[in-house]
Each structure stands twice: as structure tokens, then as C-alpha cells.
Scaffold this active site. Structure first.
Site, PDB file in Angstrom:
ATOM      1  N   ASP A 117      29.262  35.974   6.763  1.00  0.00           N
ATOM      2  CA  ASP A 117      28.381  35.535   5.681  1.00  0.00           C
ATOM      3  C   ASP A 117      27.580  34.344   6.166  1.00  0.00           C
ATOM      4  O   ASP A 117      28.072  33.538   6.962  1.00  0.00           O
ATOM      5  CB  ASP A 117      29.191  35.143   4.442  1.00  0.00           C
ATOM      6  CG  ASP A 117      29.798  36.345   3.729  1.00  0.00           C
ATOM      7  OD1 ASP A 117      29.202  37.434   3.798  1.00  0.00           O
ATOM      8  OD2 ASP A 117      30.851  36.181   3.105  1.00  0.00           O
ATOM      9  N   ASP A 133      25.401  42.298   1.414  1.00  0.00           N
ATOM     10  CA  ASP A 133      25.759  41.982   0.019  1.00  0.00           C
ATOM     11  C   ASP A 133      24.531  42.038  -0.882  1.00  0.00           C
ATOM     12  O   ASP A 133      24.586  42.550  -2.002  1.00  0.00           O
ATOM     13  CB  ASP A 133      26.381  40.589  -0.083  1.00  0.00           C
ATOM     14  CG  ASP A 133      27.655  40.426   0.717  1.00  0.00           C
ATOM     15  OD1 ASP A 133      28.349  41.434   0.957  1.00  0.00           O
ATOM     16  OD2 ASP A 133      27.950  39.284   1.109  1.00  0.00           O
TER      17      ASP A 133
END
Length: 154
Positions: A117, A133
Site C-alpha cells: 500500500d 484497492d
């Protein structure tokens, strides 16, 4: 669904995977875990994190569960994407984005046992996330818009 449209939706999914994996590779190559770099002041930063869970790091470390969910989700999305009964561009675009996002995060989980991330919104308190995402979220929104406002018209 005509072959050209099928290819178009697969290209959309592929572009999501390429963008997701490309940015993740850039982050891993140029950042250390926890490093933060401002991209657009007050709006967007890159912050490198390794997430072995799902959203908000839930089910941390449950890789077998994530593998099974990912494989099942890919199968369901591909079924609906190629089912001639569902032929709306908004629905199919949403599914293509979801498919690309699922595959992008699945690649990380298979190779790394965690998801990379890096996207941090600086103007709101929100979890750090990635392109996959984002594609999943936008895709689900498009599917819901279709289901709520357009499905009865088809």
C-alpha cells in the site's frame, strides 16, 4: 458480448494490473517501509506500507483465506463479465475494474504474502491504499449505480 467488447474489458483489467504493479514496483525500489513522500501537498502522499490483512488490516496473516476469496471473486466477476445476459457498458466497466484490482492484490499476496500500500490522502483521515484497492472501489460503485438506476431499463 461481442469479442471486441470482451477484449476491451480485459484490456481495462490489464491496465489496472499494470498500473498497480508498476507503482508498487516503483515504491519498493525507491522507498523503505514507512517512508513518506509528498506528491501533491495537502492532497496526496506516497507512504510505503506492507499489509498482510484486508481493508483496515482485518484478518491479518490469513493468506489461505485471501487466496480462496480472491479465486472465488475472480470466478464470479469473469462469469458476469462474459455472461451475455449482462451487457451494459457501465456494469461491465465496473466489473473490469474490480477484476483488475482483485488480480493486482492477488499477485502481491501470492509472491510477497502481503499487499503493498502507498497512496495516502492527506486531506482526510483514511487508511493507506493502492491502485488495486481504488479500482475495486470505483468498480463496485459503477456496478451499484447500474444495479440501482439502470438495470430495469435493460
Amino acid at each position: 458480448m461481442k469479442r471486441a467488447k470482451q477484449v476491451l474489458y480485459l484490456v481495462i483489467s490489464l491496465l489496472v494490473v499494470i498500473a498497480d504493479q508498476g507503482l508498487k514496483n516503483y515504491i519498493v525500489t525507491n522507498f523503505k517501509i514507512g517512508d513518506e513522500h509528498t506528491v501533491i501537498p495537502g492532497i496526496l502522499s506516497f507512504t510505503y506500507l506492507q499489509n498482510d490483512g484486508a481493508a483496515w488490516n482485518i484478518f491479518s496473516g490469513q493468506m489461505i483465506l485471501f487466496y480462496l476469496i480472491s479465486i472465488a471473486a475472480i470466478a464470479v466477476v469473469v462469469y458476469y463479465l462474459f455472461n451475455p445476459k449482462y451487457k451494459n457498458w457501465l456494469f461491465d466497466t465496473g466489473l473490469a475494474l474490480v477484476l483488475g484490482g482483485i488480480i493486482g492484490n492477488f499477485i502481491d499476496r501470492l509472491h510477497l504474502k502481503y499487499v503493498i500500500d502507498m497512496l495516502q490522502l492527506d486531506f482526510v483521515q483514511f487508511n493507506i491504499f493502492n491502485i488495486a484497492d481504488s479500482a475495486i472501489t470505483v468498480g463496485i460503485v459503477l456496478v451499484f449505480i447500474y444495479l440501482i438506476f439502470m438495470s430495469e431499463k435493460d
